[in-house]
Design an enzyme around this catalytic site. Sequence first.
Site, PDB file in Angstrom:
ATOM      1  N   LEU A  29       4.038  -3.398   2.469  1.00  0.00           N
ATOM      2  CA  LEU A  29       2.691  -3.190   3.004  1.00  0.00           C
ATOM      3  C   LEU A  29       1.668  -2.941   1.912  1.00  0.00           C
ATOM      4  CD1 LEU A  29       3.624  -0.938   6.030  1.00  0.00           C
ATOM      5  CD2 LEU A  29       3.194  -3.395   6.011  1.00  0.00           C
ATOM      6  N   GLY A  60      11.818   4.615   0.994  1.00  0.00           N
ATOM      7  CA  GLY A  60      11.845   5.932   0.357  1.00  0.00           C
ATOM      8  C   GLY A  60      13.155   6.244  -0.333  1.00  0.00           C
ATOM      9  N   GLU A  61      14.237   5.759   0.216  1.00  0.00           N
ATOM     10  CA  GLU A  61      15.543   6.185  -0.284  1.00  0.00           C
ATOM     11  C   GLU A  61      16.221   5.158  -1.193  1.00  0.00           C
ATOM     12  OE1 GLU A  61      14.373   8.623   2.729  1.00  0.00           O
ATOM     13  OE2 GLU A  61      16.095   9.205   1.541  1.00  0.00           O
ATOM     14  N   ILE A 113       3.923  12.653   1.588  1.00  0.00           N
ATOM     15  CA  ILE A 113       4.483  13.531   0.549  1.00  0.00           C
ATOM     16  C   ILE A 113       4.410  12.860  -0.808  1.00  0.00           C
ATOM     17  CG2 ILE A 113       5.977  14.722   2.172  1.00  0.00           C
ATOM     18  CD1 ILE A 113       8.303  12.977   1.159  1.00  0.00           C
ATOM     19  N   GLY A 114       3.557  11.846  -0.888  1.00  0.00           N
ATOM     20  CA  GLY A 114       3.434  11.098  -2.136  1.00  0.00           C
ATOM     21  C   GLY A 114       3.834   9.644  -1.962  1.00  0.00           C
ATOM     22  N   THR A 115       4.284   9.325  -0.752  1.00  0.00           N
ATOM     23  CA  THR A 115       4.773   7.976  -0.485  1.00  0.00           C
ATOM     24  C   THR A 115       3.655   6.940  -0.445  1.00  0.00           C
ATOM     25  OG1 THR A 115       4.510   8.376   1.867  1.00  0.00           O
ATOM     26  CG2 THR A 115       6.649   8.898   0.906  1.00  0.00           C
ATOM     27  N   GLY A 153       8.919  16.324  -1.640  1.00  0.00           N
ATOM     28  CA  GLY A 153       9.861  16.983  -0.741  1.00  0.00           C
ATOM     29  C   GLY A 153      11.257  16.406  -0.932  1.00  0.00           C
ATOM     30  N   PHE A 154      11.342  15.084  -0.889  1.00  0.00           N
ATOM     31  CA  PHE A 154      12.597  14.373  -1.138  1.00  0.00           C
ATOM     32  C   PHE A 154      13.702  14.807  -0.181  1.00  0.00           C
ATOM     33  CE2 PHE A 154      10.269  15.190  -5.122  1.00  0.00           C
ATOM     34  CZ  PHE A 154       9.755  13.923  -5.303  1.00  0.00           C
ATOM     35  N   GLY A 212       9.751   6.964   8.248  1.00  0.00           N
ATOM     36  CA  GLY A 212       8.409   7.393   8.582  1.00  0.00           C
ATOM     37  C   GLY A 212       7.430   6.256   8.791  1.00  0.00           C
TER      38      GLY A 212
END
Lengths: 333, 713, 185
Positions: free
Chosen positions: B596, B670-671, B471-473, B244-245, B514
């Site tokens: 984690l 994520g970013e 979403i793939g994370t 999604g990004f 998230g």
Amino acid sequence: MRPFAYERAEDPAEAAALVAERPDAAFLAGGTNLVDLMKLGVAGPGTLVDVRRLGYDRVEHRDDGGVLIGATVKNSELAGDPGIRRRFPALSRAILAGASGQLRSAATTAGNLLQRTRCVYFQDVTKPCNKREPGSGCPAIGGSHRDLAVLGTSDHCVATYPGDMAVALAALDALVHVRGLDGEARALPLEDLYVLPGDTPHRETVLERGDLITGVELPAAPAGAAMHYRKVRDRWSYAFALVSVAAVLRTAGDGTIDEVRLALGGVAPRPWRARTAESELIGKLPTPENVQAAMGAELAGARPLPDNAFKLDLATDLVGAVLRDLTEPEEDR
Amino acid sequence: MSTTTQRATGAPIVRVDGRAKVTGAAQYAYEYPLENMAYAWPVQSTIAKGRVESIDDSAALARPGVIAVLTPDNVARLQVDVELPLPFLAAAVPDLSLLQSREVAFRGQIVAAVIATSLEAAREGAGAVEVGYEEQAHDAVLRFDDDRAYVPGVVNDFSPGNVERGEADRAFAEAPVRIDATYSTPAEHAVPMEPHSATAAWDGDRLTIYNSDQGPFYSSLPISALFGLDPGQVEIVAEYVGGGFGSKAAPRPPTMLAALAARLVDRPVKVALNRPQSFSLTTYRTPTIQRLRLGAERDGRLAAIVHESVQQSSTLVEYTEQSVSSTRLLYAAPDVRTTARVRRLDVPTPGWLRAPGDAPGVYALESAVDELAVELGMDPIELRVRNEPDADPETGQPFSSRNLVGALREGAARFGWEGRDPAPASRREGNWLVGTGVAAAHYPALVFPSTAQARAEADGGFVVRVGAADIGTGARTVLTQVAADALDVPLERVRVDIGRASIGVAPFAGGSIGTASWSWAVEKACGALLDAVQEHGGVPPEGLEVQADTTEDVGALAEMSRGGYGAQFAEVRVDVDTGQIRVDRMLGVFATGRVLNPRTARSQIVGAMTMGLSMALMEIAEPDPEFGDFANHDLASYHVASNADVRDVDCVFLHEDDKNLNSIGGKGIGEIGIVGAAAAIANAVHHAIGLRVRDLPIRIEDVRPALQDLRVR
Amino acid sequence: MLQDDTRSEVSLRINGVDRTVGVDNRATLLDTLREGLGLTGAKKGCDHGQCGACTVLLDGRRVNSCLQLAVAADGGEVVTIEGVAGLEGGGDLHALQRAFLEHDALQCGYCTPGQICSALGAMAEAERGWPSHVTGDTSAGVAGAASLDAYEVRERMSGNICRCGAYGGIVAAVLEVAEADGGRS
């Protein structure tokens, strides 16, 4: 996509008959470009005549060093063919520079020759394109044209022939074998297959309705010649050429050029055989200065646009690099 | 907070949903085989501005298989004036208000849709719909000096459009060393491998959408509101999401198209955009033009920073990225002004794409810092270290933790920075010119309120439910680890259910918030469950379930400056004959709190750095001024990195123990991996060839002017 | 034209099972698998041969199923991701699937089925000695899948785009299996 009938021809005469009786029929081989264009609405045949089982699927090496490549030989098979790799390594390399492994294992020799330009306007049916709709205009000239042609263009069309294989074939003096609707066979030089856009950009080849490409013939490569194919693109794989060069080179003992054949990809509406540059280089050393002068002559008639003018110097530099590497190879990994 | 022994978290657990993904069993939004399914295919405007005057659907309706044509005349009326709790959800509404008006705001807008019994028929039908327009002149080109650009009240991260401390412009003018450079970044598209897809089914006034969605709960809010329903009447299912990004963090037009089409024909309808459609209907990273002025003392101390950025948005929505925000806290300059301006054009609506604002903004800032280092004759790492602040320079707040200097130092040691000859074009290997570059990275660490439920079964198993999306994370895996530790049981005894709006309030998978937000709720729920089990003296036969909500915990966080920091290193080589650019290696060192799951965390960061490589060298959606859309709109002409482009991309996490973040002590990853990556590559290109390219992407024609003089072998 | 001309009955052997299905001639092999036969493992990423997510093995070769018309594939043998484990003789997971998990060669998972099918095809090509664009000696080719290095695998796998950027893991997974047994297992 409009609905269409599908017919699998079992022999060339049947294929011809099917096309003869249906004016909106098209031949289907690997389909990697045709199906693509049908989805986009660029092509809309009423019948597809599948020509993959006509027996044109062999690579026949001749004792004289030449080869006859069947029209429906898969690109991957051709590039992998041991004889092609040994006798015409630049052809293998060119094929392997194109598309992806999975596309190459579906695409065919003839289909590859006849693939259409990837100009973004040609592929977008919501925008004008003289090639798709004669007379509608060419937005590429004032719009997105970075990837398009600098040679052989007209005020009506600046599309580029997108392929790699045909560029190598052009440098290898290929002949294209064609079977006419009436069953008559003929052969023509690959360069003569393509028609420059002029004021009829919708007409891309000399093929007439029902003409079926049955194969490509290569004469033996010049004895003692080295050959190479190099492609410059925006990423390191799976991208169309900005500029590519196929070269066949034989030098004399003193390093001067005995014989050279150069073909350029990504710069013209067809694989561009650089005959002017070739004749300029005969008898000379492949120095940067000599290449510069020869390519200057070759590109004298170029019509660059603002965003693709870089292709001219790039083509010159790439020819220089390829000729240099053919005389003094360097591992470029 | 949990006091159990840590076992699963911190371990490189293999993805719990990996098996489903490698066997093809994972079910994505378009893959739910509902009875009586129909297919919808949009009809898009072929003008950039104007009005739909007529729609002739007769030819389409005559096609075999076509069931209906959705038009402004038969579409369900939506409550387009809804109020929504979160501004970014409100911002999604104009693009979701499909066919509610006949005005055309951009080329490619949905003006009708064909619904048919097969995909082939729907597509054919869409081609047969005749739309008549009243066309108006459009403007779809962003210019830096366009006086119709304005400074918005707030930008996407809720900070003001204009922020000034001290007197930056004066301080810049008086500084002994000055850099004044303008950079640009193009429109970039997320192009997740799974196109935006949705399958919608109505049951009376209840709507279920299997949606390719980063935030099922949040998505249910605007969709239910638009239909005039309660949020509980709309279920969004997002079990598996093919990337999604940011582009799927709010619902986009295809989701609403599926719902409206299903409403019209009273049967399930699915929609998957193709690539050309995606380029106008799923948001994109706005192009930016940024002017950076850095004023410094001769010893490298920054005296002033002025960062001005202009960006575009559509006429439908004011969306302005935080492209200048990180500039306010990365360096300890006393006088700083940051100004973001937005120009509303007749273009598709832009939106989030991985590290919105920071990806292009830090590219510009960190390129300028490199230019300053060259100007000063100073090592770019030392220059950055010299300007390291003790507290947040913007707010004066303490940092909860900040280890930019450590990341730079560790990276320098691992990358082999020492002994680098700073002179441009000084390293030649055969036909290659080789250069190295460095850049800093920052991304804020945020946490949003979330709920979760934990349930103990009598058989010893546990089920934890949280409205997360993976979403793939690796979120599904990490949340399982967090729950197992919080419950003090082996992983095998815990199942984590995610991907449904009905589970309850939960933020999206976006903005690197998230996992921190969901984990907090999961830990809290699991802790409460253990307490409840203890109270009951065990798990009763019918099981035991508790709920947790972190709203108060999040609200109680102390005011601090929280963010992840990192250092990006790149080595590139440029072919001296052709100008082809190859990235030999990238190294990112990140201080992002607790890790984690090292396996999935590494993948996420390396993936973002890879996207940064794409951003630096390939990605550009080329505006087409004549037509108002993007000229290139497929994956053959919009290049993202292929396998062959990506060689050695590595990342390292610094140990960081930050007690002031959230329950898990993580900052979100994520970013940040994309932030600074393009600058490191651009700086490396400059080092390789001595030419500064200030417009992304850096392509062959941009570097070739430098090569002529460097060709002597 | 008669409506009947535009539809066909197609027989395919899919993952070892003979299937016969009526198709619109316009239907691609990909849409036939996904919409007609419920085999949704092959993914539609671009529908134009530009991403590789739809890669399946057709008669042993990797192809973009989005560009193959189902009607033209009549009589063909298809292996999709759902059948990959079965190639090893009914094992739980194929070695390549296990390697993808171990090397975390995936994130969102959407390109993964295509990556795995493509890697199987690529290894088979290498087993035939076929060179790639980056093979140093085109004429000599390569000595089987086990001889491939990372550079070769990257090039050979470049027809499969992974936007999540899992390329490093993908290359490691393919190399591990190629080195072990050339992907023949």
